[in-house]
Motif scaffolding. Structure first.
Motif, PDB file in Angstrom:
ATOM      1  N   TRP A 231     -23.557   4.566  60.078  1.00  0.00           N
ATOM      2  CA  TRP A 231     -24.412   4.243  61.217  1.00  0.00           C
ATOM      3  C   TRP A 231     -23.727   3.098  61.955  1.00  0.00           C
ATOM      4  CZ3 TRP A 231     -28.154   7.215  63.057  1.00  0.00           C
ATOM      5  CH2 TRP A 231     -28.961   6.730  64.103  1.00  0.00           C
ATOM      6  N   GLN A 232     -23.945   2.995  63.259  1.00  0.00           N
ATOM      7  CA  GLN A 232     -23.301   1.927  64.022  1.00  0.00           C
ATOM      8  C   GLN A 232     -23.698   0.566  63.445  1.00  0.00           C
ATOM      9  OE1 GLN A 232     -21.059   2.523  66.302  1.00  0.00           O
ATOM     10  NE2 GLN A 232     -21.357   4.733  66.447  1.00  0.00           N
ATOM     11  N   VAL A 233     -22.746  -0.352  63.370  1.00  0.00           N
ATOM     12  CA  VAL A 233     -22.967  -1.607  62.644  1.00  0.00           C
ATOM     13  C   VAL A 233     -23.628  -2.689  63.503  1.00  0.00           C
ATOM     14  CG1 VAL A 233     -21.773  -3.493  61.469  1.00  0.00           C
ATOM     15  CG2 VAL A 233     -21.109  -1.150  61.025  1.00  0.00           C
ATOM     16  N   LEU A 260     -19.028  16.589  68.578  1.00  0.00           N
ATOM     17  CA  LEU A 260     -18.085  16.655  67.460  1.00  0.00           C
ATOM     18  C   LEU A 260     -18.014  15.307  66.757  1.00  0.00           C
ATOM     19  CD1 LEU A 260     -15.227  18.664  69.259  1.00  0.00           C
ATOM     20  CD2 LEU A 260     -17.261  19.523  68.043  1.00  0.00           C
ATOM     21  N   TYR A 261     -17.933  15.322  65.419  1.00  0.00           N
ATOM     22  CA  TYR A 261     -17.999  14.106  64.594  1.00  0.00           C
ATOM     23  C   TYR A 261     -19.356  13.443  64.851  1.00  0.00           C
ATOM     24  CZ  TYR A 261     -12.934  14.899  65.036  1.00  0.00           C
ATOM     25  OH  TYR A 261     -11.661  15.453  65.080  1.00  0.00           O
ATOM     26  N   SER A 262     -20.422  14.214  64.643  1.00  0.00           N
ATOM     27  CA  SER A 262     -21.750  13.814  65.139  1.00  0.00           C
ATOM     28  C   SER A 262     -22.480  12.840  64.243  1.00  0.00           C
ATOM     29  CB  SER A 262     -22.615  15.067  65.282  1.00  0.00           C
ATOM     30  OG  SER A 262     -22.866  15.597  63.989  1.00  0.00           O
ATOM     31  N   GLY A 263     -22.008  12.607  62.995  1.00  0.00           N
ATOM     32  CA  GLY A 263     -22.812  11.813  62.073  1.00  0.00           C
ATOM     33  C   GLY A 263     -24.170  12.486  61.900  1.00  0.00           C
ATOM     34  N   VAL A 284     -21.190  18.958  64.985  1.00  0.00           N
ATOM     35  CA  VAL A 284     -20.269  19.289  63.896  1.00  0.00           C
ATOM     36  C   VAL A 284     -19.928  18.004  63.145  1.00  0.00           C
ATOM     37  CG1 VAL A 284     -18.088  20.400  63.281  1.00  0.00           C
ATOM     38  CG2 VAL A 284     -19.326  21.128  65.336  1.00  0.00           C
ATOM     39  N   GLU A 285     -20.147  18.032  61.847  1.00  0.00           N
ATOM     40  CA  GLU A 285     -19.991  16.823  61.020  1.00  0.00           C
ATOM     41  C   GLU A 285     -19.622  17.252  59.607  1.00  0.00           C
ATOM     42  OE1 GLU A 285     -20.217  13.341  61.145  1.00  0.00           O
ATOM     43  OE2 GLU A 285     -20.014  13.447  58.960  1.00  0.00           O
ATOM     44  N   SER A 286     -18.667  16.518  58.992  1.00  0.00           N
ATOM     45  CA  SER A 286     -18.195  16.935  57.661  1.00  0.00           C
ATOM     46  C   SER A 286     -18.983  16.305  56.511  1.00  0.00           C
ATOM     47  CB  SER A 286     -16.712  16.576  57.500  1.00  0.00           C
ATOM     48  OG  SER A 286     -16.536  15.186  57.648  1.00  0.00           O
ATOM     49  N   HIS A 287     -19.706  15.207  56.764  1.00  0.00           N
ATOM     50  CA  HIS A 287     -20.409  14.503  55.683  1.00  0.00           C
ATOM     51  C   HIS A 287     -21.728  15.214  55.421  1.00  0.00           C
ATOM     52  CE1 HIS A 287     -22.349  11.197  53.516  1.00  0.00           C
ATOM     53  NE2 HIS A 287     -21.182  10.582  53.462  1.00  0.00           N
ATOM     54  N   GLY A 308     -22.005  21.948  59.178  1.00  0.00           N
ATOM     55  CA  GLY A 308     -21.341  21.076  58.219  1.00  0.00           C
ATOM     56  C   GLY A 308     -19.912  21.553  58.044  1.00  0.00           C
ATOM     57  N   ALA A 309     -18.964  20.935  58.737  1.00  0.00           N
ATOM     58  CA  ALA A 309     -17.573  21.408  58.696  1.00  0.00           C
ATOM     59  C   ALA A 309     -16.641  20.301  59.151  1.00  0.00           C
ATOM     60  CB  ALA A 309     -17.396  22.614  59.624  1.00  0.00           C
ATOM     61  N   ASP A 310     -15.368  20.458  58.770  1.00  0.00           N
ATOM     62  CA  ASP A 310     -14.322  19.624  59.373  1.00  0.00           C
ATOM     63  C   ASP A 310     -14.096  20.139  60.786  1.00  0.00           C
ATOM     64  OD1 ASP A 310     -13.884  18.063  57.217  1.00  0.00           O
ATOM     65  OD2 ASP A 310     -12.082  19.112  56.547  1.00  0.00           O
ATOM     66  N   VAL A 311     -14.063  19.248  61.754  1.00  0.00           N
ATOM     67  CA  VAL A 311     -13.845  19.674  63.138  1.00  0.00           C
ATOM     68  C   VAL A 311     -12.517  20.436  63.254  1.00  0.00           C
ATOM     69  CG1 VAL A 311     -13.406  18.833  65.481  1.00  0.00           C
ATOM     70  CG2 VAL A 311     -15.261  17.827  64.128  1.00  0.00           C
ATOM     71  N   GLU A 312     -11.502  19.967  62.515  1.00  0.00           N
ATOM     72  CA  GLU A 312     -10.165  20.575  62.614  1.00  0.00           C
ATOM     73  C   GLU A 312     -10.189  22.034  62.169  1.00  0.00           C
ATOM     74  OE1 GLU A 312     -10.978  17.839  60.976  1.00  0.00           O
ATOM     75  OE2 GLU A 312     -10.001  16.246  62.104  1.00  0.00           O
ATOM     76  N   ALA A 313     -11.125  22.368  61.258  1.00  0.00           N
ATOM     77  CA  ALA A 313     -11.148  23.723  60.700  1.00  0.00           C
ATOM     78  C   ALA A 313     -12.151  24.617  61.410  1.00  0.00           C
ATOM     79  CB  ALA A 313     -11.506  23.638  59.207  1.00  0.00           C
ATOM     80  N   LEU A 325     -17.114  13.694  71.769  1.00  0.00           N
ATOM     81  CA  LEU A 325     -16.495  13.504  70.460  1.00  0.00           C
ATOM     82  C   LEU A 325     -16.447  12.025  70.145  1.00  0.00           C
ATOM     83  CD1 LEU A 325     -12.642  13.963  70.468  1.00  0.00           C
ATOM     84  CD2 LEU A 325     -13.935  13.993  72.577  1.00  0.00           C
ATOM     85  N   ASP A 326     -16.700  11.708  68.862  1.00  0.00           N
ATOM     86  CA  ASP A 326     -16.738  10.325  68.381  1.00  0.00           C
ATOM     87  C   ASP A 326     -16.011  10.287  67.040  1.00  0.00           C
ATOM     88  OD1 ASP A 326     -17.347   7.721  67.714  1.00  0.00           O
ATOM     89  OD2 ASP A 326     -19.522   7.990  67.660  1.00  0.00           O
ATOM     90  N   PRO A 327     -14.684  10.496  67.077  1.00  0.00           N
ATOM     91  CA  PRO A 327     -13.951  10.656  65.814  1.00  0.00           C
ATOM     92  C   PRO A 327     -13.775   9.329  65.087  1.00  0.00           C
ATOM     93  CG  PRO A 327     -12.419  10.669  67.654  1.00  0.00           C
ATOM     94  CD  PRO A 327     -13.796  10.585  68.249  1.00  0.00           C
ATOM     95  N   ARG A 329     -11.420   6.373  63.103  1.00  0.00           N
ATOM     96  CA  ARG A 329     -10.375   5.529  63.698  1.00  0.00           C
ATOM     97  C   ARG A 329      -9.067   6.262  63.999  1.00  0.00           C
ATOM     98  NH1 ARG A 329     -11.861   0.225  61.441  1.00  0.00           N
ATOM     99  NH2 ARG A 329     -13.231   0.313  63.247  1.00  0.00           N
ATOM    100  N   ARG A 330      -8.723   7.256  63.222  1.00  0.00           N
ATOM    101  CA  ARG A 330      -7.422   7.930  63.432  1.00  0.00           C
ATOM    102  C   ARG A 330      -7.417   8.798  64.684  1.00  0.00           C
ATOM    103  NH1 ARG A 330     -10.088  10.914  59.493  1.00  0.00           N
ATOM    104  NH2 ARG A 330     -10.496  13.041  60.192  1.00  0.00           N
ATOM    105  N   GLY A 331      -8.563   8.975  65.327  1.00  0.00           N
ATOM    106  CA  GLY A 331      -8.650   9.838  66.502  1.00  0.00           C
ATOM    107  C   GLY A 331      -8.833  11.285  66.100  1.00  0.00           C
TER     108      GLY A 331
END
Ligand SMILES: C[S@@+](CC[C@H](N)C(=O)[O-])C[C@H]1O[C@@H](n2cnc3c(N)ncnc32)[C@H](O)[C@@H]1O
Length: 413
Positions: A231-233, A260-263, A284-287, A308-313, A325-327, A329-331
């Motif tokens: 969650w945002q800090v 994408l990377y929706s939390g 789309v969120e992997s956690h 529930g998935a990896d965005v890349e896949a 999209l809100d990926p 740190r690595r982008g």
């Protein structure tokens, strides 16, 4: 004029230098004895004595140990642990809060120019509150030493410093007084506070006090999420991000969007309300836990579906109107950015916590016919070098310098 040839340099050497530009990571550049140095605790233009802390083949690292000519932006750090050899948590305690925000704007500008070939014009990070940059962290990680004392790690070190009080901790986390207790046998302690001011303590990820579920409220919507999930800090970051994304993307009734990377669906919820029941949002969120908590919190919005998935896949569908999209740190990387561009949305809104990774991803969008046309830099992490960028991309070629609009959606408390 070329740089002076390299002369030998070793850890512990002290050298007098004039500091150059501040770069991503909160370091100033310098050239002691012909080497490229990343220097902590300094400010551009200062005359300082630095002590070398690390020597590598292409660069050295160093700390300022004496200021000979101070920048007008230098202040006495509020925290007594913010010095050479001290806590590694804050990079900018020695910088006035207003200038921290100018530096972050400059770093965002330079990152876009260098890694994205985009001239975004002069930028300054916007504050999220009328504040002094202290007491905002609603999630803190303490490390524990062999004797059971909880403290903070030194810069680029595994050594635990007995920091008795972190000035960035939110009021509820501060009141837990975690460093006052003995934590023998533990590796790390995490303290979290939800948006109702309820604090929890997790020892090696096991809950030992406070509620397991964090109740988070943003505008009129609420979430119950696993206390250790993302969650945002900063307590005002979630709302500021939502407001900027809505201002940037202007989602319309009936539109189809991807988050994408929706939390747990922070942005999804407000996009869902904007597009209404005739529209559709796919998050789309992997956690796994975040997906479960998001489904529960957004159950009143039938137009929302979580994947529930990896965005890349995940294969992006065609015919979307907008993508957020809100990926991490690595982008998102070239493959995801290319797939987003190929889906052909009218607008892409990128929420970025690393300006360099963001700039690289922006370059990929540029190569696929999308231009940056509006941008905000938010100071969501005062006293540290971190920042949040929110950017709008639309089909077309990159406008000339000065043509990138400023996104402003902040209502300061
Ligand atoms: C910066 S957070 C943003 C979450 C959300 N937008 C918010 O503000 O609450 C990034 C999210 O991406 C998720 N994530 C990381 N890598 C991922 C991947 N490869 N595919 C899908 N989600 C991923 C993380 O679990 C995290 O929830």
């Amino acid at each position: 004029m070329g740089r002076a040839p390299k002369e030998p340099i070793e850890v512990g050497d002290e050298v007098t230098v004039t500091l150059g530009a501040m770069v991503h990571g909160g370091h100033c550049l310098a050239h002691p004895r012909g080497h490229t140095a990343f220097v902590r605790h300094g400010l551009p233009g200062e005359g300082v004595v630095i002590r070398i802390t690390e020597v590598r083949s292409k660069l050295v690292r160093a700390d300022v140990v004496e200021v000979l000519e101070a920048s007008p932006h230098r202040v006495v750090p509020p925290c007594s642990w913010a010095h050479a050899g001290g806590c590694g948590g804050c990079d900018f305690q020695h910088v006035s809060i207003a200038h921290q925000r100018e530096l972050k704007g400059t770093i965002a500008h330079e990152s876009l120019a260098r890694h994205g070939d985009i001239d975004a014009g002069a930028l300054t990070a916007q504050p999220l509150a009328h504040d002094d940059g202290l007491h905002w962290r609603t999630r803190m990680r303490f490390s524990v030493d062999g004797g059971g004392t909880a403290g903070m790690l030194g810069a680029r070190s595994h050594g635990v410093l007995p920091v008795d009080r972190c000035l960035l901790a939110s009021a509820s986390i501060d009141a837990l007084a975690i460093p006052d207790d003995e934590w023998r046998g533990a590796q790390s302690i995490e303290a979290t506070e939800d948006s109702h001011g309820r604090a929890s303590i997790w020892v090696d990820r096991v809950l030992v006090s406070g509620p397991r579920k964090a109740r988070q409220q943003v505008h009129h919507r609420s979430w119950e999420i696993d206390g250790t999930a993302f969650w945002q800090v900063h307590p005002r970051a979630a709302e500021a991000i939502v407001d900027h994304v809505l201002a940037a993307g202007a989602p319309q009734p009936g539109e189809r969007w991807l988050d994408l990377y929706s939390g747990a669906g922070l942005i999804t919820a407000f996009l869902g309300e904007a597009v209404g029941v005739t529209g559709a949002i796919t998050a789309v969120e992997s956690h796994r836990t975040a997906v479960r908590d998001g489904r529960r919190a957004l159950a009143d919005l039938p137009q929302v579906s979580f994947v529930g998935a990896d965005v890349e896949a995940w294969a992006l569908p065609d015919g979307v109107d907008g993508v957020v999209l809100d990926p991490p740190r690595r982008g998102a990387g070239a493959a995801v950015m290319t797939a987003i561009a190929q889906a052909g949305p009218r607008v892409i809104v990128y929420v970025a916590c690393d300006p360099v990774a963001f700039a690289r991803d922006a370059a990929t969008l540029g190569a696929h016919g999308y231009a940056l046309d509006a941008l905000a830099v938010l100071d969501a992490f005062p006293m540290t070098h971190h920042m949040e960028c929110i950017a709008r991309f639309v089909p077309g070629s990159q406008a000339a310098a000065g043509q990138v609009q400023r996104l402003e959606a902040n209502r300061l408390p």
